[in-house]
Design an enzyme around this catalytic site. Structure first.
Site, PDB file in Angstrom:
ATOM      1  N   ASP A 152       0.876  -1.172   0.000  1.00 36.21           N
ATOM      2  CA  ASP A 152       0.000   0.000   0.000  1.00 36.21           C
ATOM      3  C   ASP A 152       0.912   1.221   0.000  1.00 36.21           C
ATOM      4  OD1 ASP A 152      -1.635   2.123   0.438  1.00 36.21           O
ATOM      5  OD2 ASP A 152      -2.694   1.262   2.155  1.00 36.21           O
TER       6      ASP A 152
ATOM      7  N   SER B 294      -0.832  14.380 -14.502  1.00 34.91           N
ATOM      8  CA  SER B 294      -1.975  14.308 -15.418  1.00 34.91           C
ATOM      9  C   SER B 294      -1.991  15.632 -16.171  1.00 34.91           C
ATOM     10  CB  SER B 294      -3.254  14.178 -14.585  1.00 34.91           C
ATOM     11  OG  SER B 294      -4.382  14.548 -15.347  1.00 34.91           O
TER      12      SER B 294
ATOM     13  N   TYR C 132      -8.307  17.343  -7.775  1.00 33.19           N
ATOM     14  CA  TYR C 132      -7.413  16.508  -8.590  1.00 33.19           C
ATOM     15  C   TYR C 132      -6.295  17.378  -9.172  1.00 33.19           C
ATOM     16  CZ  TYR C 132      -6.079  12.873 -12.023  1.00 33.19           C
ATOM     17  OH  TYR C 132      -5.403  11.928 -12.759  1.00 33.19           O
TER      18      TYR C 132
ATOM     19  N   LYS D   9      -2.337  16.816  -8.364  1.00 33.20           N
ATOM     20  CA  LYS D   9      -1.443  16.446  -9.467  1.00 33.20           C
ATOM     21  C   LYS D   9      -0.455  17.566  -9.787  1.00 33.20           C
ATOM     22  CE  LYS D   9      -2.725  12.198 -10.375  1.00 33.20           C
ATOM     23  NZ  LYS D   9      -1.792  11.067 -10.243  1.00 33.20           N
TER      24      LYS D   9
HETATM   25  N1  LIG Z   1      -6.287   6.609 -17.209  1.00 32.63           N
HETATM   26  C1  LIG Z   1      -6.164   7.887 -17.480  1.00 32.63           C
HETATM   27  O1  LIG Z   1      -6.777   8.404 -18.442  1.00 32.63           O
HETATM   28  C2  LIG Z   1      -5.250   8.758 -16.670  1.00 32.63           C
HETATM   29  C3  LIG Z   1      -4.928  10.041 -17.160  1.00 32.63           C
HETATM   30  C4  LIG Z   1      -4.049  10.846 -16.437  1.00 32.63           C
HETATM   31  C5  LIG Z   1      -3.475  10.373 -15.271  1.00 32.63           C
HETATM   32  N2  LIG Z   1      -3.804   9.137 -14.812  1.00 32.63           N
HETATM   33  C6  LIG Z   1      -3.156   8.696 -13.593  1.00 32.63           C
HETATM   34  O2  LIG Z   1      -2.671   7.375 -13.781  1.00 32.63           O
HETATM   35  C7  LIG Z   1      -2.803   6.645 -12.550  1.00 32.63           C
HETATM   36  C8  LIG Z   1      -3.748   5.475 -12.717  1.00 32.63           C
HETATM   37  O3  LIG Z   1      -3.222   4.595 -13.685  1.00 32.63           O
HETATM   38  P1  LIG Z   1      -4.203   3.730 -14.607  1.00 32.63           P
HETATM   39  O4  LIG Z   1      -5.088   4.681 -15.348  1.00 32.63           O
HETATM   40  O5  LIG Z   1      -3.360   2.781 -15.334  1.00 32.63           O
HETATM   41  O6  LIG Z   1      -5.170   3.021 -13.524  1.00 32.63           O
HETATM   42  P2  LIG Z   1      -5.465   1.517 -13.088  1.00 32.63           P
HETATM   43  O7  LIG Z   1      -6.635   1.618 -12.197  1.00 32.63           O
HETATM   44  O8  LIG Z   1      -5.516   0.618 -14.293  1.00 32.63           O
HETATM   45  O9  LIG Z   1      -4.168   1.089 -12.246  1.00 32.63           O
HETATM   46  C9  LIG Z   1      -3.857   1.662 -11.001  1.00 32.63           C
HETATM   47  C10 LIG Z   1      -3.125   0.612 -10.180  1.00 32.63           C
HETATM   48  O10 LIG Z   1      -2.688   1.252  -8.970  1.00 32.63           O
HETATM   49  C11 LIG Z   1      -2.952   0.358  -7.898  1.00 32.63           C
HETATM   50  N3  LIG Z   1      -3.075   1.121  -6.648  1.00 32.63           N
HETATM   51  C12 LIG Z   1      -4.091   1.925  -6.273  1.00 32.63           C
HETATM   52  N4  LIG Z   1      -3.864   2.415  -5.037  1.00 32.63           N
HETATM   53  C13 LIG Z   1      -2.671   1.902  -4.635  1.00 32.63           C
HETATM   54  C14 LIG Z   1      -1.913   2.028  -3.445  1.00 32.63           C
HETATM   55  N5  LIG Z   1      -2.333   2.768  -2.416  1.00 32.63           N
HETATM   56  N6  LIG Z   1      -0.740   1.367  -3.378  1.00 32.63           N
HETATM   57  C15 LIG Z   1      -0.289   0.590  -4.388  1.00 32.63           C
HETATM   58  N7  LIG Z   1      -0.978   0.430  -5.529  1.00 32.63           N
HETATM   59  C16 LIG Z   1      -2.162   1.077  -5.655  1.00 32.63           C
HETATM   60  C17 LIG Z   1      -4.235  -0.348  -8.270  1.00 32.63           C
HETATM   61  O11 LIG Z   1      -4.417  -1.544  -7.539  1.00 32.63           O
HETATM   62  C18 LIG Z   1      -4.043  -0.559  -9.759  1.00 32.63           C
HETATM   63  O12 LIG Z   1      -3.389  -1.795 -10.025  1.00 32.63           O
HETATM   64  C19 LIG Z   1      -3.296   7.651 -11.532  1.00 32.63           C
HETATM   65  O13 LIG Z   1      -2.169   8.270 -10.921  1.00 32.63           O
HETATM   66  C20 LIG Z   1      -4.074   8.621 -12.383  1.00 32.63           C
HETATM   67  O14 LIG Z   1      -4.216   9.868 -11.757  1.00 32.63           O
HETATM   68  C21 LIG Z   1      -4.682   8.320 -15.479  1.00 32.63           C
END
Ligand SMILES: NC(=O)c1ccc[n+]([C@@H]2O[C@H](COP(=O)([O-])OP(=O)(O)OC[C@H]3O[C@@H](n4cnc5c(N)ncnc54)[C@H](O)[C@@H]3O)[C@@H](O)[C@H]2O)c1
Length: 257
Positions: free
Chosen positions: A64, A143, A156, A160
């Site tokens: 975590d 982001s 957010y 970020k």
């Molecule tokens: N998907 C988008 O369009 C987008 C755009 C800009 C930024 N982001 C950023 O990308 C990240 C999310 O990535 P994604 O879109 O691949 O999402 P995702 O949900 O596919 O993957 C996120 C992973 O992070 C893990 N996670 C969550 N909380 C956690 C914690 N406390 N400790 C360890 N692991 C943890 C989850 O279990 C999951 O496997 C975020 O930081 C989000 O702000 C996403």
């Protein structure tokens, strides 16, 4: 043929899904032994298994990232097994609470997941990264909402954009030891989390909202996770040896408008 990251040790925090999964795969393909760290231990194991099936090296770890004690344990394990770390990528984050009516609880959760986890995953790794012979890289995930305001979730944007300033500060601290620190600012990326950005309001038509948003992206589409992974691998490599302290938008031109 040798790959540009052969023999390096890396950790991808949030490596069990979406972009983190693609980044874990890409780093492994380029020769990195990847610690796939995720809150979801089963997801971390699945990604590590996929990597090994493709001939790469990976170690799943359940962590975590909002827990300083668990991050310390992660780095202690890497120290015991490898004694050095070259690459830290942190993907962990969550969509912010929508609007202005944000409870203190939601606010604190957003800070813990989007800011605290990034601060400690980077700073606690410094001692190990100093042993990487001036070839160390930290990348963190902001982001486009860090670069232009998000009217949907001001909190957010707050969390970020904090990472953009932190990247600059940490790059200055790391420079004498050859630890480069950079940030990525993805736009719309097709991952399991994408729907939750558009589903903040009860009853929201997620597919229509996503379509409408994507129509405004100059390249006319969202990104695939692999298109984010290739940039992180570049930033981690010697090809980016003079790049530090910057935030790279990976957004199909969204913030160019
Ligand atoms: N998907 C988008 O369009 C987008 C755009 C800009 C930024 N982001 C950023 O990308 C990240 C999310 O990535 P994604 O879109 O691949 O999402 P995702 O949900 O596919 O993957 C996120 C992973 O992070 C893990 N996670 C969550 N909380 C956690 C914690 N406390 N400790 C360890 N692991 C943890 C989850 O279990 C999951 O496997 C975020 O930081 C989000 O702000 C996403």
């Amino acid at each position: 043929m040798s790959s540009r990251l052969d023999g390096r040790i890396g950790v991808v925090i949030g490596g069990g899904s979406g972009m983190g999964r693609a980044i874990s795969h890409r780093l492994a393909e380029e020769g990195v032994k990847v610690y796939v760290a995720d809150l979801n231990g089963e997801a971390a194991e699945a990604v590590a298994k996929e990597i090994e099936q493709r001939g790469g090296r990976a170690v799943p770890v359940q962590v975590d990232a909002t827990s300083v004690a668990e991050l310390r344990a992660l780095y202690a394990r890497i120290e015991a097994e490898d004694g050095v770390l070259h690459i830290v990528h942190n993907q962990v984050g969550m969509p912010g609470a929508g609007g202005l009516d944000v409870s203190e609880e939601e606010f604190q959760r957003n800070i813990d997941v989007n800011v605290k986890s990034v601060f400690y995953s980077a700073t606690l790794a410094f001692d190990l990264l100093k042993r990487a012979g001036k070839k160390a890289s930290i990348t963190m995930t902001a982001s486009t909402s860090a670069l232009v305001g998000s009217p949907f979730s001001p909190v957010y944007s707050l969390t970020k954009s904090a990472l953009v300033g932190f990247t600059r500060a940490l790059a200055l601290v790391g420079a004498p030891d050859g630890i480069r620190v950079n940030c990525i600012a993805p736009g719309t990326v097709h991952t399991p989390m994408l729907a939750s950005f558009f589903g903040r309001e009860r009853g929201a038509d997620v597919s229509a909202l996503t379509k409408e948003f994507v129509a405004g992206i100059p390249l006319g589409r969202g990104a695939q996770p692999e298109e984010i992974a290739s940039v992180v691998a570049f930033l981690a490599s010697d090809d980016a040896s003079f790049v530090t302290g910057v935030t790279v938008p990976i957004d199909g031109g969204l913030t160019a408008k």
